[in-house]
Structures are given as C-alpha cells and as structure tokens.
Motif scaffolding. Structure first.
Motif, PDB file in Angstrom:
ATOM      1  N   ALA A 130      -2.156  12.081 -62.802  1.00 47.14           N
ATOM      2  CA  ALA A 130      -1.082  11.498 -63.620  1.00 47.14           C
ATOM      3  C   ALA A 130      -1.527  10.248 -64.370  1.00 47.14           C
ATOM      4  O   ALA A 130      -0.692   9.561 -64.955  1.00 47.14           O
ATOM      5  N   ASN A 131      -2.838   9.949 -64.356  1.00 47.18           N
ATOM      6  CA  ASN A 131      -3.317   8.749 -65.050  1.00 47.18           C
ATOM      7  C   ASN A 131      -3.579   9.071 -66.524  1.00 47.18           C
ATOM      8  O   ASN A 131      -4.659   9.525 -66.889  1.00 47.18           O
ATOM      9  N   VAL A 132      -2.565   8.846 -67.335  1.00 50.53           N
ATOM     10  CA  VAL A 132      -2.675   9.098 -68.772  1.00 50.53           C
ATOM     11  C   VAL A 132      -2.772   7.744 -69.464  1.00 50.53           C
ATOM     12  O   VAL A 132      -2.041   6.821 -69.100  1.00 50.53           O
ATOM     13  N   PRO A 133      -3.681   7.600 -70.436  1.00 48.13           N
ATOM     14  CA  PRO A 133      -3.749   6.322 -71.161  1.00 48.13           C
ATOM     15  C   PRO A 133      -2.398   5.962 -71.774  1.00 48.13           C
ATOM     16  O   PRO A 133      -1.704   6.828 -72.318  1.00 48.13           O
ATOM     17  N   ALA A 134      -2.059   4.686 -71.692  1.00 41.80           N
ATOM     18  CA  ALA A 134      -0.740   4.234 -72.173  1.00 41.80           C
ATOM     19  C   ALA A 134      -0.571   4.502 -73.662  1.00 41.80           C
ATOM     20  O   ALA A 134       0.542   4.713 -74.138  1.00 41.80           O
ATOM     21  N   LYS A 135      -1.700   4.532 -74.378  1.00 42.52           N
ATOM     22  CA  LYS A 135      -1.645   4.779 -75.819  1.00 42.52           C
ATOM     23  C   LYS A 135      -1.086   6.173 -76.110  1.00 42.52           C
ATOM     24  O   LYS A 135      -0.316   6.371 -77.050  1.00 42.52           O
ATOM     25  N   LEU A 136      -1.490   7.158 -75.283  1.00 48.64           N
ATOM     26  CA  LEU A 136      -0.977   8.519 -75.459  1.00 48.64           C
ATOM     27  C   LEU A 136       0.448   8.624 -74.934  1.00 48.64           C
ATOM     28  O   LEU A 136       1.309   9.255 -75.557  1.00 48.64           O
ATOM     29  N   MET A 137       0.691   8.019 -73.782  1.00 51.19           N
ATOM     30  CA  MET A 137       1.994   8.176 -73.125  1.00 51.19           C
ATOM     31  C   MET A 137       3.102   7.538 -73.965  1.00 51.19           C
ATOM     32  O   MET A 137       4.252   7.965 -73.893  1.00 51.19           O
ATOM     33  N   GLY A 138       2.734   6.530 -74.755  1.00 48.36           N
ATOM     34  CA  GLY A 138       3.735   5.867 -75.587  1.00 48.36           C
ATOM     35  C   GLY A 138       4.322   6.760 -76.659  1.00 48.36           C
ATOM     36  O   GLY A 138       5.409   6.514 -77.169  1.00 48.36           O
ATOM     37  N   ASN A 139       3.607   7.840 -77.021  1.00 50.65           N
ATOM     38  CA  ASN A 139       4.100   8.750 -78.060  1.00 50.65           C
ATOM     39  C   ASN A 139       5.123   9.750 -77.542  1.00 50.65           C
ATOM     40  O   ASN A 139       5.836  10.369 -78.323  1.00 50.65           O
ATOM     41  N   VAL A 140       5.145   9.936 -76.213  1.00 51.01           N
ATOM     42  CA  VAL A 140       5.906  11.054 -75.638  1.00 51.01           C
ATOM     43  C   VAL A 140       7.401  10.852 -75.810  1.00 51.01           C
ATOM     44  O   VAL A 140       7.928   9.771 -75.553  1.00 51.01           O
ATOM     45  N   SER A 141       8.086  11.904 -76.291  1.00 51.99           N
ATOM     46  CA  SER A 141       9.539  11.825 -76.447  1.00 51.99           C
ATOM     47  C   SER A 141      10.237  13.010 -75.815  1.00 51.99           C
ATOM     48  O   SER A 141      11.440  13.138 -75.924  1.00 51.99           O
ATOM     49  N   ASN A 142       9.489  13.900 -75.155  1.00 51.73           N
ATOM     50  CA  ASN A 142      10.145  15.064 -74.551  1.00 51.73           C
ATOM     51  C   ASN A 142       9.352  15.513 -73.339  1.00 51.73           C
ATOM     52  O   ASN A 142       8.133  15.415 -73.318  1.00 51.73           O
ATOM     53  N   GLN A 143      10.076  15.986 -72.315  1.00 44.04           N
ATOM     54  CA  GLN A 143       9.419  16.552 -71.145  1.00 44.04           C
ATOM     55  C   GLN A 143       9.734  18.031 -71.074  1.00 44.04           C
ATOM     56  O   GLN A 143      10.902  18.425 -71.181  1.00 44.04           O
ATOM     57  N   ILE A 144       8.690  18.861 -70.897  1.00 39.91           N
ATOM     58  CA  ILE A 144       8.888  20.306 -70.793  1.00 39.91           C
ATOM     59  C   ILE A 144       9.231  20.640 -69.359  1.00 39.91           C
ATOM     60  O   ILE A 144       8.552  20.199 -68.430  1.00 39.91           O
ATOM     61  N   ARG A 145      10.285  21.437 -69.178  1.00 37.46           N
ATOM     62  CA  ARG A 145      10.754  21.793 -67.836  1.00 37.46           C
ATOM     63  C   ARG A 145       9.737  22.695 -67.143  1.00 37.46           C
ATOM     64  O   ARG A 145       9.157  23.581 -67.771  1.00 37.46           O
ATOM     65  N   GLN A 146       9.544  22.474 -65.835  1.00 36.78           N
ATOM     66  CA  GLN A 146       8.602  23.295 -65.073  1.00 36.78           C
ATOM     67  C   GLN A 146       9.152  24.698 -64.859  1.00 36.78           C
ATOM     68  O   GLN A 146      10.370  24.902 -64.834  1.00 36.78           O
ATOM     69  N   ILE A 147       8.262  25.671 -64.694  1.00 42.52           N
ATOM     70  CA  ILE A 147       8.680  27.067 -64.521  1.00 42.52           C
ATOM     71  C   ILE A 147       9.082  27.322 -63.075  1.00 42.52           C
ATOM     72  O   ILE A 147      10.108  27.920 -62.789  1.00 42.52           O
ATOM     73  N   ARG A 148       8.207  26.891 -62.154  1.00 42.65           N
ATOM     74  CA  ARG A 148       8.462  27.117 -60.733  1.00 42.65           C
ATOM     75  C   ARG A 148       8.885  25.819 -60.081  1.00 42.65           C
ATOM     76  O   ARG A 148       8.335  24.761 -60.396  1.00 42.65           O
ATOM     77  N   PRO A 149       9.852  25.865 -59.141  1.00 42.91           N
ATOM     78  CA  PRO A 149      10.194  24.640 -58.414  1.00 42.91           C
ATOM     79  C   PRO A 149       9.046  24.229 -57.492  1.00 42.91           C
ATOM     80  O   PRO A 149       8.343  25.086 -56.957  1.00 42.91           O
ATOM     81  N   ILE A 150       8.847  22.932 -57.326  1.00 45.54           N
ATOM     82  CA  ILE A 150       7.787  22.450 -56.431  1.00 45.54           C
ATOM     83  C   ILE A 150       8.276  22.600 -54.994  1.00 45.54           C
ATOM     84  O   ILE A 150       9.330  22.062 -54.641  1.00 45.54           O
ATOM     85  N   PRO A 151       7.568  23.368 -54.145  1.00 47.30           N
ATOM     86  CA  PRO A 151       8.039  23.537 -52.771  1.00 47.30           C
ATOM     87  C   PRO A 151       7.855  22.255 -51.964  1.00 47.30           C
ATOM     88  O   PRO A 151       6.914  21.495 -52.202  1.00 47.30           O
ATOM     89  N   LYS A 152       8.769  22.023 -51.036  1.00 44.82           N
ATOM     90  CA  LYS A 152       8.693  20.824 -50.200  1.00 44.82           C
ATOM     91  C   LYS A 152       8.137  21.194 -48.839  1.00 44.82           C
ATOM     92  O   LYS A 152       8.593  22.162 -48.222  1.00 44.82           O
ATOM     93  N   ARG A 153       7.125  20.452 -48.399  1.00 42.16           N
ATOM     94  CA  ARG A 153       6.496  20.731 -47.114  1.00 42.16           C
ATOM     95  C   ARG A 153       7.415  20.333 -45.975  1.00 42.16           C
ATOM     96  O   ARG A 153       8.220  19.411 -46.097  1.00 42.16           O
ATOM     97  N   LEU A 154       7.258  21.035 -44.838  1.00 42.87           N
ATOM     98  CA  LEU A 154       8.130  20.775 -43.690  1.00 42.87           C
ATOM     99  C   LEU A 154       7.944  19.355 -43.168  1.00 42.87           C
ATOM    100  O   LEU A 154       8.909  18.718 -42.744  1.00 42.87           O
ATOM    101  N   ASP A 155       6.710  18.828 -43.201  1.00 42.21           N
ATOM    102  CA  ASP A 155       6.486  17.485 -42.667  1.00 42.21           C
ATOM    103  C   ASP A 155       6.942  16.402 -43.630  1.00 42.21           C
ATOM    104  O   ASP A 155       6.857  15.224 -43.309  1.00 42.21           O
ATOM    105  N   HIS A 156       7.438  16.786 -44.816  1.00 40.97           N
ATOM    106  CA  HIS A 156       7.991  15.792 -45.729  1.00 40.97           C
ATOM    107  C   HIS A 156       9.503  15.667 -45.598  1.00 40.97           C
ATOM    108  O   HIS A 156      10.115  14.831 -46.259  1.00 40.97           O
TER     109      HIS A 156
END
Ligand SMILES: [Zn+2]
Lengths: 178, 152
Positions: A130-156
């Motif tokens: 997730a380490n994106v240069p701030a110069k690139l991240m500053g341009n972002v105006s939209n987030q694309i929705r994920q296809i699959r839900p992230i599963p949650k581990r039992l120990d979490h």
C-alpha cells in the motif's frame, strides 16, 4: 461558452485516477474490471480512436488470490528466441520473483494486441503493497469496488464474537472436551 | 460433580486407570491429569460447553445444517469452527449429528478453510499458526469454489 459548459467539457475529457485494492482478488477477474477503466470503455464518449482511458493505481498486488491449486498449476511460458531458450515458470515462482507480474500479465493479456496496448499499460500503476508515492495518490478521485469480499480469519475475531455467534450444534453429554 | 481417582502408579497397569469413575459417565467432561510424585491424579470435571444460550432451535426432523437452510461457504469460519476440535480435526458424525451429505460437505469446507489459512489458530500444537510461514505455493492467498464439492 458558459462556465458550466467549460467545466463539463474539462471534466469529460480529463483523465480520471482510480485506485483498486487487489488483496484477495482473482487477478484474471480483476483484469476484466480494470481493462474497462484503462480503455475508458464505460464512458459515453468512448471510441477506439478516442484516447479517453483513465489511470488505475493497483495496491496490494502481492496479496492476490488464485483459486484452488492454481499457484502450482498455472504455468507462464517464455522463450528467449535462441534454440533451447524456452522456459516454463509456475505462478508461485513468478510471484516470488516479482509480486506485481501476475496482475500485470493478466491485464496485458486481457486487452487486444494493437498499437495502443503498450500505451494503455503505461496508465496502469502497480504496487506490491500500500506504499504509493503521495504524488500519485494525490490524483486519485475514485475507488474501484472489489469483486470478492476479503475473508476474515478466525483468529482475527474476538473471543466474545466467537462465543456469542449462533451455534448449530452442541456437544453430546458424554463428549470429552479436547 | 467431580470424580477423582488417586492410585499408586507402581501397583497398577496404566490402562486400568481410565476405567475408574465414581460419578456418572454421561456428562460433558474435561479430563485433567496431574502427576504428584509417585501418584497420578486423573480428574474428570463436568464442564459447560457454553453453547446452550446461543444454540439454534431445531424443531424439524432434519439435521442442524439442513434445517437451518444456510448456504455455508468456506469463508464462514465462525460456523465451521463449531465442527472441529481444538487441533483442527473434524468431529465425527456421531458427535456432530449431521446427515451424511452435510457431514461430507462440512468436512470439505473445513479442509478448504484450513488450506486457505482462515483457521490458523485451530491447528496441532507443532503448527506455526501463520499461513505466511508456509512453504512454496502454500503461503499465498487462495480461495475455493464451493460448487466443486461433489456430494451425492
Ligand atoms: Zn442434513
């Protein structure tokens, strides 16, 4: 031209920056989704001769998920061009070498092979974490929705959540706990 | 509610120790073994499973999973963990009380969840308990398709 129309014109033709989190996503299903944004296929002004593709930043590429045993079944072929220059690399070997390549090849192969493909790929920015240069991240105006839900581990889950979750079965009376 | 047997280890064969009980055998038990010098103390303590207040009511003839009508996926670890022991071993049908179809399906789902590293704390004691420490292709994220389960 009114101010509104001028801004509308600018907004229509500007390149939009999207961000996509690839953790626990199938890279080949994601490629079909990202391709739509990279080529600008979702825009009403789309035309193959119209350069209206967007930029896509993909984070957590090293956390992609493959179905079943595909990590050891999927093979990537390469040939150097010299005699005996063929090589076959398994998906997990390729992923160990470069955690970005699986997604990059998936997106590249999902698009038609024409002269624009290399330029379209330039608009895809892949990052293993997730380490994106701030110069690139500053341009972002939209987030694309994920296809699959992230599963949650039992120990979490907390102990309280596990205990108070509705139970389907109870142990019989002569069961010895272990 | 306790049955305590204290026997001299030197005089008796080991197998004989297990059979001694002063209370009813038909109770949910937790067995403790403590060694004090020459004597081995085996305690069978009646334990509450803690599941009664959260147990779903099953009024039908069908097994608990069939009657619940749930479409259980391999990512539903809160449900699947009810069918396994603390070492991740699937409970037999005699204890789960499921029908053969659902028992087979649940054990396949448990295997899928374990392979995907979703239940790393339910593992044998020698396990590293971290899916990222697995070797080769096993350490990367993977998911499974439940439609591939072949249960007749
Ligand atoms: Zn059933």
């Amino acid at each position: 031209m009114t101010t509104l129309k001028r801004v509308q014109q600018w907004a229509t033709f500007a390149r939009i920056w999207h961000v996509f989190d690839a953790s626990w996503q199938n890279p080949f299903d994601s490629a079909q989704l990202l391709k739509k944004y990279l080529l600008g296929l979702y825009k009403p002004i789309y035309h193959p001769m119209n350069d209206c593709g967007d930029h896509v930043i993909v984070i957590n590429c090293s956390d992609v998920a493959l179905p079943g045993e595909e990590w050891k079944k999927r093979v990537y072929f390469h040939h150097t061009g010299y005699p005996g220059g063929a090589s076959w690399t398994l998906a997990h070997e390729l992923h160990k070498k470069d955690p970005v390549l699986i997604l990059k090849k998936a997106v590249y192969n999902s698009m038609d092979g024409n002269l624009q493909r290399r330029y379209t790929m330039e608009r895809l920015h892949l990052f293993p974490d997730a380490n994106v240069p701030a110069k690139l991240m500053g341009n972002v105006s939209n987030q694309i929705r994920q296809i699959r839900p992230i599963p949650k581990r039992l120990d979490h889950y907390t102990q309280k959540e596990i205990e108070e979750y509705p139970k389907l079965i109870d142990y019989p009376k002569d069961y010895i706990l272990r | 509610m306790q049955s305590i047997s204290k026997i001299n280890l030197l005089n008796l064969p080991n197998i004989f120790l297990r059979t001694i009980s002063f209370s009813s055998k038909l109770q949910l038990k937790e067995v403790f073994e403590t060694r004090e010098g020459n004597s081995l103390v085996i305690k069978g303590v009646h334990a509450e499973s803690g599941r009664e207040p959260f147990l779903l009511k099953n009024v039908s003839e069908a097994c608990p999973v069939c009657s619940s009508g749930l479409d259980i996926k391999h990512t539903d670890v809160l449900i699947l963990s009810q069918f396994v022991r603390s070492d991740g071993c699937m409970l037999p049908r005699r204890i789960t009380g499921l029908c053969t179809k659902q028992q087979k399906r649940m054990s396949t789902l448990v295997t899928m969840a374990q392979k995907a590293g979703l239940m790393p704390n339910l593992n044998p004691p020698n396990s590293k308990n971290d899916p990222k420490k697995r070797g080769g292709w096993k350490k990367y994220h993977k998911y499974f398709d439940e439609t591939t389960i072949n249960v007749r």
